[in-house]
Write an enzyme that holds these catalytic residues in place. Structure first.
Site, short mmCIF file in Angstrom:
data_model
loop_
_atom_site.label_atom_id
_atom_site.label_comp_id
_atom_site.label_asym_id
_atom_site.label_seq_id
_atom_site.Cartn_x
_atom_site.Cartn_y
_atom_site.Cartn_z
N SER A 145 41.93 -14.63 -51.37
CA SER A 145 42.99 -13.97 -51.14
C SER A 145 44.30 -14.60 -50.62
O SER A 145 43.45 -15.13 -49.40
CB SER A 145 42.99 -12.67 -50.38
OG SER A 145 43.77 -11.68 -50.47
N TYR A 168 36.81 -8.76 -44.42
CA TYR A 168 36.88 -9.21 -45.98
C TYR A 168 37.77 -10.45 -45.43
O TYR A 168 38.31 -11.19 -45.95
CB TYR A 168 38.00 -8.30 -46.41
CG TYR A 168 38.19 -8.72 -47.79
CD1 TYR A 168 37.78 -8.72 -49.36
CD2 TYR A 168 39.53 -8.49 -48.04
CE1 TYR A 168 38.11 -9.35 -50.29
CE2 TYR A 168 40.13 -8.92 -49.86
CZ TYR A 168 39.61 -8.97 -50.24
OH TYR A 168 39.61 -10.14 -51.55
P1 NDP Z 1 36.46 -5.78 -58.81
O1 NDP Z 1 36.45 -4.88 -57.42
O2 NDP Z 1 37.80 -4.92 -59.76
O3 NDP Z 1 35.58 -7.06 -59.42
C1 NDP Z 1 34.57 -7.42 -58.98
C2 NDP Z 1 33.74 -7.79 -59.60
O4 NDP Z 1 32.67 -9.25 -58.71
C3 NDP Z 1 33.22 -7.28 -60.39
O5 NDP Z 1 32.90 -7.97 -62.00
C4 NDP Z 1 31.72 -7.26 -59.60
O6 NDP Z 1 30.59 -7.09 -61.10
C5 NDP Z 1 31.55 -8.07 -59.10
N1 NDP Z 1 30.59 -8.70 -58.28
C6 NDP Z 1 30.58 -8.24 -57.19
N2 NDP Z 1 29.06 -8.35 -57.06
C7 NDP Z 1 28.34 -8.89 -57.23
C8 NDP Z 1 27.43 -9.76 -57.14
N3 NDP Z 1 26.48 -10.13 -56.21
N4 NDP Z 1 26.77 -10.56 -58.45
C9 NDP Z 1 27.73 -10.94 -59.35
N5 NDP Z 1 29.19 -10.35 -59.49
C10 NDP Z 1 29.12 -9.22 -58.73
O7 NDP Z 1 37.77 -6.66 -58.09
P2 NDP Z 1 38.61 -7.96 -58.25
O8 NDP Z 1 38.89 -8.11 -59.73
O9 NDP Z 1 39.95 -6.55 -58.40
O10 NDP Z 1 38.62 -8.69 -57.36
C11 NDP Z 1 37.96 -9.96 -57.61
C12 NDP Z 1 38.35 -11.48 -57.13
O11 NDP Z 1 39.86 -11.54 -56.56
C13 NDP Z 1 37.92 -10.93 -55.17
O12 NDP Z 1 37.39 -12.02 -55.11
C14 NDP Z 1 38.95 -10.40 -55.18
O13 NDP Z 1 38.36 -10.45 -53.58
C15 NDP Z 1 39.94 -11.50 -55.32
N6 NDP Z 1 41.50 -10.38 -54.99
C16 NDP Z 1 41.43 -9.47 -55.74
C17 NDP Z 1 42.80 -8.66 -55.30
C18 NDP Z 1 43.29 -7.66 -55.22
O14 NDP Z 1 44.35 -7.04 -55.29
N7 NDP Z 1 42.78 -6.62 -56.46
C19 NDP Z 1 43.29 -9.76 -54.38
C20 NDP Z 1 42.76 -10.48 -53.72
C21 NDP Z 1 42.01 -11.10 -53.59
P3 NDP Z 1 30.03 -5.16 -61.47
O15 NDP Z 1 30.77 -4.52 -62.45
O16 NDP Z 1 28.68 -5.17 -61.60
O17 NDP Z 1 29.77 -4.67 -59.98
#
Ligand code: NDP
Length: 245
Positions: A145, A168
């Protein structure tokens, strides 16, 4: 001929948000893509939905914080495909309450944030590295990020200057530094390791707030996953634009 067709990709945390869309876009590009999710059933249902659209997607159970689950996933991918061409480390959490000042964020929040965003990402990468070494052109994409940028956090003129969710932010800074370490270690191999900022994306992570939708939010990861041999390694980018560390 579609040059992506023989590639095998794995996207972690692919059951929703940016990860699910990354699977869709890689599969649309012709890449055989493993949709990895913490819950086997959820991953399976989603993979079947994408298969019904004619996309080359398979489900994989992978809880990135569970060592046993990582070992089983590596064995599974090894048995199914014998190698891995693309690893997108997308799974991540943002657990902080932004209304609390940095000094009041509980230590347990730091631990759990680092467990998923940093320790699990490193563990998954280490475990899949032998399969990535079997690829002719391995690609590792770490979903970071802009909040991991030290330079921008130190700059009062930056738009993220006042966005202090310290666990974070520090976890993404650690992912960026790890990217540099691994890219350096693998510099003489065909494996490229890059870190991306997806943009401020409307997903569950930020309660549906954001500037762009997941279709645009997945583009940076997909771009780095499909990088040509002359592309960078050890870069931090958003849609190919270099970001300050
Ligand atoms: P979401 O919260 O929408 O989705 C997160 C995903 O990560 C879910 O599928 C969740 O699974 C999974 N996850 C969390 N913990 C685990 C675990 N222990 N094992 C397997 N899967 C896991 O997040 P985003 O799609 O927004 O984010 C995706 C990435 O992008 C992240 O790394 C985030 O930090 C990064 N990011 C996002 C931004 C944004 O604006 N949205 C900006 C910058 C970076 P489950 O459904 O089982 O909980």
């Amino acid at each position: 001929m579609n040059t992506q067709q023989n590639k095998i990709a794995l996207v972690t945390g692919a059951t929703r948000g940016i990860g699910l869309e990354t699977v869709r876009q890689l599969a649309r590009a012709g890449v055989h893509t493993l949709l990895a999710g913490r819950k086997r059933e959820t991953a399976l249902v989603l993979a079947l939905e994408l298969q019904a659209e004619g996309l080359p997607v398979e489900a994989l159970q992978l809880d990135v914080t569970d060592a046993g689950s990582i070992d089983a996933a590596v064995r599974d991918v090894g048995q199914r495909h014998g190698r891995l061409d693309i690893l997108v480390n997308n799974a991540g959490v943002l657990l902080e309450d932004p209304s609390l000042p940095p000094s009041a964020q509980p230590l347990d929040t730091w631990r759990r944030t680092f467990d998923t965003n940093v320790h699990a990402l490193v563990a998954v990468t280490q475990a899949f590295l032998p399969l990535l070494r079997r690829s002719a052109a391995g690609r590792i994409v770490n979903v970071s990020s802009i909040l991991g940028s030290q330079a921008l956090h130190a700059d009062p003129a930056s738009p993220i200057y006042d966005f202090k969710v310290p666990a974070y932010n520090a976890s993404k800074a650690a992912v960026n530094n790890w990217t540099l370490s691994l890219a350096y270690e693998l510099r003489a191999t065909p494996i490229k390791v890059n870190t991306v900022h997806p943009g401020y994306v409307r997903t569950d992570m930020n309660a549906g707030e954001g500037e762009i939708d997941v279709a645009d939010g997945a583009r940076s990861s997909v771009q780095m996953a499909l990088l040509d041999a002359d592309g960078p390694s050890g870069s931090f980018t958003h849609l190919g634009q270099v970001l300050p560390w």
